[in-house]
Design an enzyme around this catalytic site. Structure first.
Site, PDB file in Angstrom:
ATOM      1  N   HIS A  47     -53.974  29.074  15.297  1.00  0.00           N
ATOM      2  CA  HIS A  47     -54.024  28.349  14.034  1.00  0.00           C
ATOM      3  C   HIS A  47     -54.953  29.030  13.027  1.00  0.00           C
ATOM      4  O   HIS A  47     -54.684  29.035  11.825  1.00  0.00           O
ATOM      5  CB  HIS A  47     -54.495  26.916  14.294  1.00  0.00           C
ATOM      6  CG  HIS A  47     -54.321  25.995  13.131  1.00  0.00           C
ATOM      7  ND1 HIS A  47     -53.077  25.574  12.689  1.00  0.00           N
ATOM      8  CD2 HIS A  47     -55.222  25.413  12.302  1.00  0.00           C
ATOM      9  CE1 HIS A  47     -53.231  24.774  11.657  1.00  0.00           C
ATOM     10  NE2 HIS A  47     -54.515  24.661  11.399  1.00  0.00           N
ATOM     11  N   LYS A  90     -49.929  26.547  -2.790  1.00  0.00           N
ATOM     12  CA  LYS A  90     -49.921  26.877  -1.364  1.00  0.00           C
ATOM     13  C   LYS A  90     -49.207  25.774  -0.597  1.00  0.00           C
ATOM     14  O   LYS A  90     -49.154  24.623  -1.031  1.00  0.00           O
ATOM     15  CB  LYS A  90     -51.359  27.019  -0.844  1.00  0.00           C
ATOM     16  CG  LYS A  90     -51.455  27.554   0.588  1.00  0.00           C
ATOM     17  CD  LYS A  90     -52.911  27.675   1.020  1.00  0.00           C
ATOM     18  CE  LYS A  90     -53.016  28.257   2.414  1.00  0.00           C
ATOM     19  NZ  LYS A  90     -54.427  28.305   2.887  1.00  0.00           N
ATOM     20  N   GLU A  92     -48.867  24.256   3.573  1.00  0.00           N
ATOM     21  CA  GLU A  92     -49.402  24.306   4.935  1.00  0.00           C
ATOM     22  C   GLU A  92     -48.756  23.227   5.786  1.00  0.00           C
ATOM     23  O   GLU A  92     -48.187  22.264   5.273  1.00  0.00           O
ATOM     24  CB  GLU A  92     -50.924  24.136   4.935  1.00  0.00           C
ATOM     25  CG  GLU A  92     -51.682  25.390   4.546  1.00  0.00           C
ATOM     26  CD  GLU A  92     -53.130  25.356   4.997  1.00  0.00           C
ATOM     27  OE1 GLU A  92     -53.637  24.249   5.290  1.00  0.00           O
ATOM     28  OE2 GLU A  92     -53.757  26.428   5.063  1.00  0.00           O
ATOM     29  N   HIS A  94     -48.917  20.329   9.018  1.00  0.00           N
ATOM     30  CA  HIS A  94     -49.725  19.407   9.820  1.00  0.00           C
ATOM     31  C   HIS A  94     -48.801  18.762  10.851  1.00  0.00           C
ATOM     32  O   HIS A  94     -48.722  17.545  10.977  1.00  0.00           O
ATOM     33  CB  HIS A  94     -50.416  18.365   8.938  1.00  0.00           C
ATOM     34  CG  HIS A  94     -51.899  18.330   9.143  1.00  0.00           C
ATOM     35  ND1 HIS A  94     -52.638  17.185   9.206  1.00  0.00           N
ATOM     36  CD2 HIS A  94     -52.796  19.342   9.338  1.00  0.00           C
ATOM     37  CE1 HIS A  94     -53.913  17.471   9.397  1.00  0.00           C
ATOM     38  NE2 HIS A  94     -54.030  18.774   9.477  1.00  0.00           N
ATOM     39  N   ARG A 115     -57.352  20.286  -1.312  1.00  0.00           N
ATOM     40  CA  ARG A 115     -58.678  20.917  -1.355  1.00  0.00           C
ATOM     41  C   ARG A 115     -58.558  22.434  -1.485  1.00  0.00           C
ATOM     42  O   ARG A 115     -59.382  23.076  -2.141  1.00  0.00           O
ATOM     43  CB  ARG A 115     -59.496  20.540  -0.114  1.00  0.00           C
ATOM     44  CG  ARG A 115     -59.937  19.090  -0.102  1.00  0.00           C
ATOM     45  CD  ARG A 115     -61.014  18.819   0.924  1.00  0.00           C
ATOM     46  NE  ARG A 115     -60.563  19.068   2.289  1.00  0.00           N
ATOM     47  CZ  ARG A 115     -59.853  18.215   3.020  1.00  0.00           C
ATOM     48  NH1 ARG A 115     -59.487  17.047   2.508  1.00  0.00           N
ATOM     49  NH2 ARG A 115     -59.506  18.505   4.251  1.00  0.00           N
ATOM     50  N   GLN A 239     -57.524  14.158  12.509  1.00  0.00           N
ATOM     51  CA  GLN A 239     -58.550  13.789  11.550  1.00  0.00           C
ATOM     52  C   GLN A 239     -58.189  12.493  10.830  1.00  0.00           C
ATOM     53  O   GLN A 239     -57.042  12.066  10.830  1.00  0.00           O
ATOM     54  CB  GLN A 239     -58.726  14.916  10.518  1.00  0.00           C
ATOM     55  CG  GLN A 239     -58.899  16.294  11.129  1.00  0.00           C
ATOM     56  CD  GLN A 239     -57.589  17.031  11.291  1.00  0.00           C
ATOM     57  OE1 GLN A 239     -56.543  16.429  11.523  1.00  0.00           O
ATOM     58  NE2 GLN A 239     -57.633  18.348  11.193  1.00  0.00           N
ATOM     59  N   ASP A 267     -63.166  24.966   1.473  1.00  0.00           N
ATOM     60  CA  ASP A 267     -62.855  23.703   2.135  1.00  0.00           C
ATOM     61  C   ASP A 267     -63.154  23.817   3.625  1.00  0.00           C
ATOM     62  O   ASP A 267     -62.932  24.864   4.230  1.00  0.00           O
ATOM     63  CB  ASP A 267     -61.365  23.395   1.901  1.00  0.00           C
ATOM     64  CG  ASP A 267     -60.835  22.347   2.849  1.00  0.00           C
ATOM     65  OD1 ASP A 267     -61.534  21.353   3.079  1.00  0.00           O
ATOM     66  OD2 ASP A 267     -59.710  22.530   3.362  1.00  0.00           O
ATOM     67  N   GLU A 311     -63.622  18.456  12.450  1.00  0.00           N
ATOM     68  CA  GLU A 311     -62.731  18.660  11.306  1.00  0.00           C
ATOM     69  C   GLU A 311     -62.692  17.421  10.423  1.00  0.00           C
ATOM     70  O   GLU A 311     -61.667  17.090   9.825  1.00  0.00           O
ATOM     71  CB  GLU A 311     -61.333  19.060  11.788  1.00  0.00           C
ATOM     72  CG  GLU A 311     -61.319  20.414  12.483  1.00  0.00           C
ATOM     73  CD  GLU A 311     -59.928  20.878  12.902  1.00  0.00           C
ATOM     74  OE1 GLU A 311     -58.937  20.212  12.538  1.00  0.00           O
ATOM     75  OE2 GLU A 311     -59.842  21.910  13.596  1.00  0.00           O
ATOM     76  N   GLN A 313     -62.804  15.165   7.376  1.00  0.00           N
ATOM     77  CA  GLN A 313     -62.179  15.514   6.102  1.00  0.00           C
ATOM     78  C   GLN A 313     -63.137  15.388   4.913  1.00  0.00           C
ATOM     79  O   GLN A 313     -64.247  14.888   5.043  1.00  0.00           O
ATOM     80  CB  GLN A 313     -60.962  14.615   5.867  1.00  0.00           C
ATOM     81  CG  GLN A 313     -59.883  14.771   6.925  1.00  0.00           C
ATOM     82  CD  GLN A 313     -59.202  16.121   6.857  1.00  0.00           C
ATOM     83  OE1 GLN A 313     -58.399  16.391   5.978  1.00  0.00           O
ATOM     84  NE2 GLN A 313     -59.539  16.995   7.795  1.00  0.00           N
ATOM     85  N   GLY A 535     -49.688  31.334   2.745  1.00  0.00           N
ATOM     86  CA  GLY A 535     -49.012  30.202   3.372  1.00  0.00           C
ATOM     87  C   GLY A 535     -49.606  29.881   4.721  1.00  0.00           C
ATOM     88  O   GLY A 535     -50.825  29.874   4.888  1.00  0.00           O
TER      89      GLY A 535
END
Length: 735
Positions: A47, A90, A92, A94, A115, A239, A267, A311, A313, A535
């Protein structure tokens, strides 16, 4: 502190292999402390390190005339759009958190990507997403869908950024492992950006935002393994987000950056303090010394290992200009946020971690990070055996349906085609009042840029079924269709961000899919001159039945030069002429028609000539800029018939269409590439036809806009209102 004994067995438990553990011993010259092992385990996880993908990712086009930073240089891509403005954007994933705890997994995915945008000094102006779930007949899938959609909606709506577009697919392969990809777009003036870089020996290091808790510990490692029944025990790895705190953090961060006293900022996403300290240090070729006892905590008696890997937030790491740290901290405190100096920038290039004065970790920053000392692998590849059967399947053996009218009705109500209104109505798409074209109105979302006559067109796109059946061409098509969608909305494609969702990279067939898809994406991006700005790679997306369809989701950004160029899919005026741009080759391999009507996921997928596609896009965009195009809608899922139906439904008008075909069902429902349905006023027809001929673009006049019904040859005749009810109510009735 009673910490476990560090050895190879513990390293393996933390996701490291024997070779990696021995490399750690070599780097440190000793056995690592428990905290150091935790630091290496998350930073060298897939990751964070991209150890199984970075070599391939570097083959993608990473430079372009509009780019202000190259891929990987900052938290997000940065593209020049003129007038002294730039766009940060961007996407991402999850996925794993959303599979275990869908609400918080999706919510924190939205928060994290925002963020990444505002740490660059850009104000987020729009969000998009790309979602994939299993079969809607499955109760767990319904639970996952509900949780994910509510998580995205609640966080985004509370944070105050419109969710303007996206895509949703339902396929059996995503059962148990949904894909939740979040994209954010922000605007920043040139010269007002911030960098994720530590500089200036002696400069103070601050932690700002929320308190640190035990949520999300080892989240990066959790995202770097397959989901199993044991994953339920890892619910604490998910999280917990607070959008209201994030809103405060946004305003405070932008205000702090504007002072000029912020040297660097990042971040705290995956791996928390560990990632931000090591990456900022490595990038600036400096070190940091951190005192963990100073970190504001919400859970009592956290050990250093937990503080480093948390992690939690809504937190940032900030390097401030020495002597100006109080002014920076005062801004965050004014917004009711924590702001504490926890360390300083050092000269020795090590990340040194203390706890109540005692050094509990000292690691060279460079050896932790992507592009530095982190491992880089190239895995074994093997072409999957299933392709021998699917690519040689005789599509002419598919029987001709007796009633094409019924086929259209069935397709328009199928979950992959039906309106996603039940989903996007839970999102606020109009907050900040800049959304010109929102969900369901056009092939791409369009967002006005305030104080200009320009707009941004944005789209997320990928047909995972195509990539499964032909990874290289499927990767090309993902790029081509996202660019085509932007063009159909009046935009000029500028650049790409991507979210590459695949199975276990240690399986040769999966890595072959990945290699082929990335190669295809790169080929398409070069032709369209849309460089990849960055990315995310998400591996290990599997369930007990196998891997998800390989899904390299493309986030395409385009620029609409004039607001007058904005184009939607809806037919506008009765009597307008309908043209088909491109040549319909009646290709049904991998189509929704083949899956829904005939129960097959097979066949060679449609051909794609990248040069032909590029010509189509450039010609269509010029026609739009010339003011000739009333509507534009590309042919994709469901083929020509569904494209026509959607233009009717959104415009509350009908269409009468006639054309010749070798096989009518293939012509109506095939998903041939480089095809767009447009409508033009009769008065402009002669000029449009002359222009298209001069550009040597294949086209045909296939019909005209009428009232009330969709009529195609002698095979389809259905009332638009009836289709609309099927289209709008299908998903809401299933959930």
């Amino acid at each position: 502190m009673n910490e476990p004994k560090v050895n190879l067995e513990l390293a393996k438990e933390y996701g490291l292999n024997k070779e990696e553990y021995e490399k750690i011993l070599e780097i440190l010259g000793r056995i690592p402390t428990h905290t150091e092992l935790g630091i290496f385990s998350v930073m060298w996880s897939e990751h964070c390190s991209y150890k199984n993908s970075i070599k391939l990712l570097k083959t993608l086009p990473r430079e372009g005339k509009h780019l202000l930073v190259e891929a990987g240089e900052e938290n997000a891509g940065l593209v020049d759009i003129g007038d002294g403005l730039a766009v940060a954007f961007k996407i991402e994933s999850h996925n794993h958190p959303s599979a275990i705890e869908p609400y918080q997994g999706a919510a924190t995915g939205v928060g994290g990507i925002q963020r990444d945008i505002f740490t660059m000094g850009a104000r987020p102006i729009a969000s998009l997403n790309s979602l994939r779930f299993g079969n809607l007949k499955d109760e767990k899938v319904k639970w996952l869908l509900d949780g994910v959609v509510r998580g995205i909606g609640d966080y985004g709506n509370s944070f105050g950024v419109p969710t303007v577009g996206g895509e949703v697919y339902f396929e059996d392969s995503y059962s148990g492992n949904p894909l939740v990809n979040a994209m954010s777009i922000g605007i920043v003036e040139h010269g007002k950006t911030a960098s994720a870089e530590a500089k200036g020996v002696g400069n103070p290091v601050l932690i700002v935002g929320s308190t640190t808790g035990r949520d999300g510990i080892h989240g990066a490692t959790f995202a770097s393994e397959e989901i199993s029944e044991a994953s339920e025990a890892k619910r604490p790895s998910v999280q917990v987000g607070d959008p209201f705190t994030e809103k405060l953090l946004l305003e405070a961060t932008l205000e702090a950056i504007a002072t000029g006293f912020v040297v660097g900022i990042q971040d705290m996403g995956a791996a928390g303090i560990t990632c931000s300290t090591s990456e900022m240090s490595a990038k600036g070729e400096v070190g940091m010394e951190i005192e963990l006892a100073l970190v504001p905590q919400r859970d009592g008696e956290m050990i250093p290992y937990e503080i480093m890997l948390s992690e939690s937030q809504e937190r940032m790491l900030v390097v401030a200009e020495k002597g100006k740290e109080d002014e920076v901290m005062d801004i965050f405190k004014k917004w009711d946020l924590n702001a504490v100096q926890i360390g300083t920038v050092t000269e020795d290039k090590n990340v040194t971690i203390r706890f109540h004065g005692e050094v509990i970790a000292k690691v060279p920053a460079w050896d932790l990070v992507l592009g530095g000392g982190a491992p880089v692998y190239e895995r074994e590849t093997r072409k999957p055996s299933y392709l021998e059967e699917t690519q040689n399947f005789d599509l002419n053996s598919i029987p001709v349906p007796k009633d094409l009218n019924e086929v259209l009705k069935t397709l328009i109500a199928s979950p992959n085609i039906a309106s996603k209104e039940w989903i996007f109505e839970q999102y606020d798409s109009m907050v900040r009042t800049n959304t010109v074209v929102g969900p369901g109105e056009a092939d791409a979302a369009v967002i006005r840029i305030k104080d200009t006559n320009k707009a941004l067109a944005a789209k997320t796109d990928c047909n995972g079924r195509f990539v499964y059946l032909n990874p290289r061409r499927g990767g090309q098509i993902a790029v081509a269709e996202s660019a085509r969608n932007v063009v159909c909305s009046g935009g000029h494609p500028l650049a790409v961000t991507n979210c590459l969702n695949f199975g276990n990279p240690y399986k040769p067939e999966i890595y072959w899919q990945f290699t082929e898809a990335v190669t295809g994406m790169g080929e398409a991006c070069r032709v369209f001159e849309t460089p990849v700005t960055g990315g995310n790679v998400s591996f290990y997306n599997e369930n007990q039945e196998g891997a998800v369809y390989p899904s390299p989701v493309i986030g395409m950004l385009g620029l609409v030069d004039k607001l007058e160029d904005i184009t939607t899919m809806s037919f506008k005026n009765e009597g307008d002429v309908i043209l088909l741009l491109g040549e319909n080759k009646e290709e049904i391999g991998g189509s929704e028609y083949l899956k829904v009507i005939h129960g097959k996921v097979t066949g060679e997928i449609p051909e794609l000539n990248l040069e032909t596609e590029s010509k189509l896009q450039k010609t269509l965009l010029q026609a739009i800029r010339n003011g000739w195009i009333e509507s534009a809608h590309d042919i994709a899922d469901g083929g020509l018939a569904v494209t026509l139906a959607e233009s009717c439904l959104t415009g509350n008008l009908g269409a009468k269409v006639n054309f010749e075909a070798n096989r009518e069902d293939f012509a109506l429902f095939g998903e041939t590439q480089s095809l767009v349905v447009v409508s033009v006023k009769k008065d402009n027809l002669e000029e449009v036809e002359k222009f298209l001929k001069n550009e040597t673009l294949a086209f045909s006049k296939i019909g005209e806009v009428i009232q009330n019904s969709l009529e195609i040859n002698d095979s389809v005749s259905v009332k638009v209102q009836f289709l609309k009810e099927l289209y709008k109510n299908s998903i809401s009735q299933k959930v």
